[in-house]
Design a protein around this motif. Structure first.
Motif, mmCIF file in Angstrom:
data_model
loop_
_atom_site.group_PDB
_atom_site.id
_atom_site.type_symbol
_atom_site.label_atom_id
_atom_site.label_comp_id
_atom_site.label_asym_id
_atom_site.label_seq_id
_atom_site.Cartn_x
_atom_site.Cartn_y
_atom_site.Cartn_z
ATOM 1 N N SER A 11 -17.372 -5.366 8.471
ATOM 2 C CA SER A 11 -17.102 -5.143 7.053
ATOM 3 C C SER A 11 -18.372 -4.712 6.327
ATOM 4 O O SER A 11 -19.399 -5.411 6.379
ATOM 5 C CB SER A 11 -16.557 -6.422 6.415
ATOM 6 N N ILE A 38 -1.612 -4.431 -1.824
ATOM 7 C CA ILE A 38 -2.867 -3.776 -2.225
ATOM 8 C C ILE A 38 -2.668 -3.118 -3.592
ATOM 9 O O ILE A 38 -1.690 -2.398 -3.812
ATOM 10 C CB ILE A 38 -3.302 -2.744 -1.172
ATOM 11 N N ALA A 63 -12.958 -3.541 7.600
ATOM 12 C CA ALA A 63 -13.017 -2.135 7.206
ATOM 13 C C ALA A 63 -14.417 -1.791 6.728
ATOM 14 O O ALA A 63 -15.137 -2.641 6.198
ATOM 15 C CB ALA A 63 -11.992 -1.848 6.109
ATOM 16 N N LEU A 67 0.826 -1.207 0.000
ATOM 17 C CA LEU A 67 0.000 0.000 0.000
ATOM 18 C C LEU A 67 0.864 1.261 0.000
ATOM 19 O O LEU A 67 0.647 2.183 -0.800
ATOM 20 C CB LEU A 67 -0.923 -0.003 1.223
ATOM 21 N N VAL A 92 -0.596 -2.301 7.993
ATOM 22 C CA VAL A 92 -1.491 -1.969 6.880
ATOM 23 C C VAL A 92 -0.696 -1.423 5.703
ATOM 24 O O VAL A 92 -0.949 -1.770 4.548
ATOM 25 C CB VAL A 92 -2.560 -0.952 7.331
ATOM 26 N N LEU A 142 -6.368 -11.024 0.768
ATOM 27 C CA LEU A 142 -5.611 -10.023 1.516
ATOM 28 C C LEU A 142 -5.560 -10.404 2.985
ATOM 29 O O LEU A 142 -4.516 -10.307 3.640
ATOM 30 C CB LEU A 142 -6.257 -8.649 1.321
ATOM 31 N N ASP A 143 -6.669 -10.910 3.516
ATOM 32 C CA ASP A 143 -6.741 -11.303 4.920
ATOM 33 C C ASP A 143 -5.778 -12.446 5.222
ATOM 34 O O ASP A 143 -5.168 -12.507 6.295
ATOM 35 C CB ASP A 143 -8.176 -11.710 5.271
ATOM 36 N N PHE A 173 -10.918 1.317 9.650
ATOM 37 C CA PHE A 173 -10.702 -0.108 9.923
ATOM 38 C C PHE A 173 -10.547 -0.316 11.422
ATOM 39 O O PHE A 173 -10.210 0.601 12.175
ATOM 40 C CB PHE A 173 -9.489 -0.645 9.161
ATOM 41 N N VAL A 177 -8.830 -8.411 9.001
ATOM 42 C CA VAL A 177 -8.930 -7.026 8.538
ATOM 43 C C VAL A 177 -10.409 -6.706 8.323
ATOM 44 O O VAL A 177 -11.063 -7.331 7.484
ATOM 45 C CB VAL A 177 -8.137 -6.797 7.242
ATOM 46 N N ASN A 196 -10.574 -4.155 -1.357
ATOM 47 C CA ASN A 196 -9.293 -4.859 -1.283
ATOM 48 C C ASN A 196 -8.928 -5.187 0.162
ATOM 49 O O ASN A 196 -8.416 -6.269 0.460
ATOM 50 C CB ASN A 196 -8.209 -3.995 -1.926
ATOM 51 N N LEU A 197 -9.226 -4.265 1.072
ATOM 52 C CA LEU A 197 -8.928 -4.517 2.486
ATOM 53 C C LEU A 197 -9.765 -5.644 3.057
ATOM 54 O O LEU A 197 -9.312 -6.383 3.949
ATOM 55 C CB LEU A 197 -9.168 -3.240 3.299
ATOM 56 N N ASN A 198 -10.995 -5.813 2.565
ATOM 57 C CA ASN A 198 -11.930 -6.764 3.175
ATOM 58 C C ASN A 198 -11.884 -8.170 2.579
ATOM 59 O O ASN A 198 -12.504 -9.080 3.136
ATOM 60 C CB ASN A 198 -13.366 -6.228 3.057
#
Length: 536
Positions: free
Chosen positions: A274, A411, A350, A209, A406, A388-389, A336, A348, A382-384
């Motif tokens: 989320s 990302i 958010a 990121l 983070v 990524l998790d 988040f 994660v 993308n965070l959720n």
């Protein structure tokens, strides 16, 4: 304060707000002068010790931030080590994973002297008086004249005998550590060689990121993180409903008014999940001073009511919120949860939250002005998502999702979303992703400003559990493809999420989350003609 007074004056430790706690402590000067003097002496001793560590010149790498004596001990060990010597120290595992110790660990990595890092969980327990979830490590490093070509890692061991099991050992080079954590060079937390290969493959394909090693272009989203209100230091700004009633303010929806003065709700991380800013209201449980704010979850009926809003513990001045945000906010804040656990199903979490005050438990993500609301939706997605998790779980050493973690998550950059969607050539990837995020998010009247800023209609999308389960699974599946993860690896990754198979949300009877994701993965893959078997 709470730890000091827990046994001797529990009513102080149990105070809901830090402001109240400080007032009670000040009163001790008259009511209990000896206790007050003892408190001041203990506070002074701690302060003097930290000041010495920071200023004596011996601890240049660890004598900063929130000083912990174990890291100072580790640096002392390195300082007295001869150039051809070797050292082994037994310290908490945070020495290799936490932000405050990154300077020391980075020095070991960059100097090429880190020989081994053997991480243990105290489940046996090895130390009977230490909590069983506590993690410690054997840290092996050399003097400057003895180079280590790579580092031998073992994670989640419970006994010394387990170190003899070769499958537990993972070799990571200095280049690997710089790839996976370019800003801090701290180590990920990996259980197997397969995990190491999967995580390495993701980082070779997707940038972090924020890359602080770059002189230009390292923050393409123009992001800054904001801790708007600290629940301890800013407690004097918080007003409860009882205080507002007494001061003759009147409630109007989520806010309180008196003349031209407006007070906004103070959001805490426990109030959202989320894509759901209405997860639960907060109430105070006085008996639990470690976690007095408890959550009452919103029901399905609540969620289907677009006028429903969750209730906070406190409200704060709108003028103070605007001052601290520092920039105009179109629609809503992305935020988040910074308190989490790698063992939770989703680590994660958010969500967009309405324009409001926000506590430090929910750091805000603020963008440069040219990042549109639609593009912000893409970052939130993308965070959720689970791929990524999966990586994030390998980065979290304790219960805090810190900014430095983070920043180093893989990302996609904002320009990535300008391309045509691989499985729907009629739309850009931005449109495909953001449509789903807006449907999941804009389910109530207090999210209308976000819908308007994004040009999304209808402004309020009806809450539907079945549809939400499919939309979330579709986003998970789409990002698995975008990350270039093959189907057998998708199945493996999903199998590592505890409780995911039971996460049905009552949406599709007989179909768990894993089944839904794989079904959508196969459908999107079939529509994506450019898929080669490894990457898109």
């Amino acid at each position: 304060e709470r730890e000091f007074f827990d046994a001797v004056m529990p009513e102080i430790a149990a105070s809901v707000s830090a402001a109240t706690r400080r007032r009670l402590i000040a009163k001790l000067q008259e009511s209990h002068p000896e206790l007050h003097a003892h408190y001041l002496k203990a506070k002074s001793l701690a302060s003097d010790t930290i000041a010495h560590i920071r200023t004596c010149g011996r601890y240049l790498l660890t004598g900063r931030g929130d000083v912990n004596t174990y890291s100072v001990f580790a640096e002392l060990s390195r300082n007295i080590l001869r150039s051809t010597g070797r050292a082994g120290v037994l310290v908490p595992s945070g020495i290799g994973t936490e932000h405050t110790t990154r300077g020391f660990f980075t020095a070991l990595v960059d100097d090429g002297v880190l020989e081994g890092f053997y991480d243990f969980e105290n489940m046996a327990p090895v130390f009977r008086d230490v909590h069983r979830s506590y993690k410690f490590c054997i840290l092996l490093f050399n003097g400057r004249a003895l180079r280590a070509e790579a580092t031998d890692f073992v994670f989640f061991a419970h006994t010394m005998e387990e170190l003899r099991e070769r499958h537990r050992h993972i070799t990571l080079s200095t280049a690997d550590l710089k790839l996976l954590n370019p800003n801090t060079h701290t180590c990920p937390i990996l259980r197997s060689t397969r995990e190491a290969e999967l995580v390495r493959a993701v980082y070779r394909r997707v940038p972090v990121l924020i890359d602080r090693t770059r002189k230009k272009g390292g923050n393409p989203w123009g992001i800054r993180f904001l801790r708007m209100f600290d629940q301890t230091n800013d407690a004097e700004h918080f007003r409860s409903a009882e205080q507002l009633k007494a001061a003759q303010y009147r409630p109007t929806g989520t806010v309180w008014k008196k003349g031209r003065e407006l007070l906004l709700p103070l959001y805490e991380s426990k109030m959202f999940r989320s894509y759901d800013h209405r997860y639960g209201s907060v109430y105070v449980k006085d008996q639990n001073w470690m976690n007095q704010g408890q959550t009452v979850e919103a029901t399905a009926v609540d969620h289907q009511n677009p006028e429903f809003f969750v209730a906070p513990r406190w409200w704060v001045s709108e003028a103070e919120v605007i001052r601290r945000a520092g920039i105009p906010v179109a629609g809503a804040f992305p935020a988040f949860r910074n308190v989490t656990r790698a063992t939770d199903t989703r680590t994660v979490i958010a969500s967009f939250i309405p324009f409001a005050g926000v506590a430090n438990s929910a750091p805000l993500i603020l963008f440069k002005p040219e990042v549109s609301s639609r593009r912000q939706c893409c970052l939130l997605a993308n965070l959720n998502v689970l791929p990524l998790d999966y990586v994030a779980k390998r980065k979290i050493p304790n219960v805090n999702l810190n900014f430095f973690i983070v920043e180093q998550l893989p990302i996609f950059s904002p320009d990535f979303y300008s391309q045509r969607c691989p499985w729907d050539s009629r739309r850009t990837l931005e449109r495909w992703v953001s449509d789903r995020v807006l449907k999941l998010t804009c389910t109530s009247h207090d999210m209308r400003p976000l819908a308007e800023a994004a040009g999304f209609k209808p402004l309020v999308h009806k809450w539907n559990a079945t549809e939400r389960a499919d939309l979330t699974a579709e986003l998970d599946a789409g990002y698995f493809l975008l990350y270039g993860i093959k189907r057998d690896d998708v199945e493996y990754i999903l199998s590592t999420f505890a409780g995911l198979a039971r996460e049905s949300d009552g949406a599709l009877p007989g179909a768990d989350t894993t089944t839904r994701i794989l079904r959508h993965y196969d459908a999107l893959l079939a529509k994506s003609g450019a898929y080669s078997g490894d990457t898109i």
